[in-house]
Design an enzyme around this catalytic site. Structure first.
Site, short mmCIF file in Angstrom:
data_model
loop_
_atom_site.label_atom_id
_atom_site.label_comp_id
_atom_site.label_asym_id
_atom_site.label_seq_id
_atom_site.Cartn_x
_atom_site.Cartn_y
_atom_site.Cartn_z
N GLU A 247 11.06 4.00 -9.85
CA GLU A 247 11.88 2.59 -10.12
C GLU A 247 12.18 2.37 -11.48
O GLU A 247 12.13 0.87 -12.19
CB GLU A 247 11.00 1.26 -9.10
N GLU B 92 9.28 5.57 -0.78
CA GLU B 92 8.13 4.45 -0.24
C GLU B 92 9.62 3.49 0.30
O GLU B 92 10.40 2.70 -0.34
CB GLU B 92 7.95 3.84 -1.61
#
Length: 553
Positions: free
Chosen positions: A210, A324
């Site tokens: 991220e 994810e």
């Protein structure tokens, strides 16, 4: 579609059984069946619209310590890669049941982990809670003794491993708030070299978590990230030199930013980046998510579509994975993301993502938080635990066993409350259809399934002859279809409570036994002449072996 037209078309579908060279999935509700109450699913079996990986279903294991809390609830327990009980039979049997299950090791704290490979200049200490640190924890360290234990478990379970590497080593703050400077890969390279020397098999190494676009906690520009991916490829080529199988290179494990993703894909061509990974948390924070409203389930379609377009226009061999996906971030919401109702979102995600050529979908998490496939609280063998622990996992397992790699175009008429997805059946003839009923009305819905060829012919005859022809309730039953049967798996919540953590398969509770063995999942056998009867707030997998689908030969 109006009830009258649908009624006529359903009758036409039944006659269509006789028109095609091979048998097709056509059902007659018989006299008195109301087209206004029925739903038609049209599956185009002539060609696949996408192809997934054989091990499409994937789950994550995270690094969060027990002290990780959200909204006053600490839901991770002993589910971390550091302290997970690897000797528990439920965990082992759950992973082994997929043969194989992809596991992605990573998460928010992966960019704060160093690897204890023996460098005397760095100490190997665990995470310590600190409110002044990013994500609330200090830097932690993975001892090689624990890495050995994890790999022993992965080998025993037959898992396919993706490892998320720390991508923040060596970074310096830039004036725009991002982090810059080249990635210091020395510690990561030491871990990769240790892994190869020990003979451990890693399917892929993923760089960072991220950090793409605006990032979460930190961000890195696409130009620098592309250079780091190219360096990772070089490291892998060097360390794996002479070995037949080289692992995949994956990145960035972040949220889709179209400009950022377009740039990194362009700058890593032709073969530095094997897989571009993105994350899905489209339902907002776990504190506020309630899983109500069917519109929630379409929110990520644009993400899948945009990434598919980027890859298509780039002319690259890079493929897309969901690396994810937990739906609701900050560990989910107890009795929502860990209950039956969240299965609607999860299975819809699997169906939707596969239609946009997503090759693998990793659910956050296998265990941990309020959205794990397995329950986090305890591994003690009390009956209630066994009922709660396994239900999400069994949905994933049914998908894995029934839905094949080839994805078929599927459309539904007569309702906007039922989601429908079809794949070629896995290692068996015909197709498997997934139906997700988001409606809680008190009546069941008959669903009729047909081929695109029969559906198109029915429309043509309707428009040619007018509404007075091909009346459904005047179509007699034909015995020819009775020799065919299909297998149905009807999944419902216990007592109709969608926030229950107990799931029923064809009316029976699913539970592992006291030894941690996965339950048998037996289908109901249904004659081809009957429609698929879908209960309110339910999920149905239907394996239709006689469906005429050239794409599945």
């Amino acid at each position: 579609m109006g009830g009258g037209l649908l009624s006529q078309l359903l009758g036409f579908f039944f006659w269509g059984f006789l028109w095609l060279a091979g048998p097709v999935a056509v059902y007659s509700g018989g006299p008195g069946t109301s087209g206004a109450d029925a739903v038609a699913v049209v599956v185009d079996g002539t060609a696949a619209i996408a192809v997934t990986d054989g091990d499409f279903v994937c789950a994550t294991l995270d690094w969060w310590p027990p002290e990780k809390c959200d909204y006053g609830t600490c839901s991770w327990g002993l589910a971390s890669l550091f302290n997970l009980n690897l000797s528990n039979p439920i965990l082992l049997n759950a992973v082994k049941a997929f043969s194989p299950l992809k596991l992605r090791l990573g998460g928010s704290l992966q960019d704060k982990i160093i690897y204890g490979t023996g460098d005397p200049k760095q100490s190997c200490t665990p995470f310590i809670k600190s409110t002044s640190e990013m994500f609330g924890f200090t830097q932690g360290c993975l001892p090689m003794s624990r890495w050995d234990e994890l790999n022993e478990f992965f080998q025993k379970a037959g898992a396919v491993i993706i490892f998320g590497l720390n991508a923040l080593n060596g970074r310096v703050p830039l004036s725009d708030g991002s982090l810059g400077g080249p990635w210091n890969y020395s510690n990561a390279a030491a871990l990769i070299r240790y892994t190869v020397n020990k003979g451990y098999t890693i399917h892929g190494w993923e760089l960072g978590n991220e950090l793409s676009g605006s990032g979460v906690g930190a961000r890195i520009g696409a130009d620098q990230y592309a250079a780091d991916v190219i360096n990772l490829r070089s490291i892998i080529n060097e360390i794996y030199q002479g070995l037949q199988d080289k692992p995949l290179v994956l990145a960035p494990g972040g949220f889709l930013d179209t400009n950022w993703f377009t740039e990194i894909i362009s700058k890593t061509k032709p073969n530095s980046l094997d897989v571009i990974t993105h994350h899905i948390y489209n339902l907002g924070p776990g504190m506020t998510f309630t899983a109500t409203g069917s519109a929630l389930y379409s929110l990520s379609a644009g993400t899948f579509r945009d990434l598919q377009r980027i890859l298509s226009s780039a002319g690259t061999s890079t493929i897309a994975w969901v690396g994810e996906a937990g739906g609701a971030y900050n560990s989910g919401h107890h009795l929502v993301t860990d209950s039956f109702v969240f299965s609607f979102w999860y299975l819809d995600q699997l169906g939707m993502s596969s239609t946009y050529d997503t090759k693998t979908y990793c659910r956050q998490s296998l265990i941990g938080g309020n959205y794990g496939l397995l329950n986090t609280t305890t591994f003690h063998p009390n009956p209630d635990y066994y009922r709660r622990a396994i239900h999400f996992f069994l949905f994933a397992l049914l998908w894995h066993r029934l839905m094949g790699r080839r994805v078929l175009s599927t459309n539904i008429t007569g309702t906007n409350k039922i989601r429908a997805y079809a794949h070629c059946a896995r290692e068996s003839p015909g197709i498997t259809l997934l139906l997700i009923n988001l409606s809680g009305n008190n009546s069941t819905t008959p669903v009729f399934v047909t081929t695109q060829t029969v559906y198109s012919a029915a429309l043509k005859q309707h428009h040619h002859h007018g509404a007075h022809r091909t009346r459904f309730n005047h179509i007699p039953r034909l015995g020819k279809t009775s020799e065919f049967t299909r297998e149905e798996y009807h999944l419902t919540a216990k007592d109709g409570d969608i926030h229950s953590q107990i799931v029923m398969l064809n009316g029976n509770i699913l539970a592992v036994d006291s030894s941690g063995n996965i339950p048998e999942m037996e289908p109901a056998k249904v004659e081809a002449t009957q429609p698929i009867t879908v209960a309110p707030f339910s999920i149905v997998f239907a394996h239709i072996p006689y469906f005429y689908a050239p794409a599945c030969r």
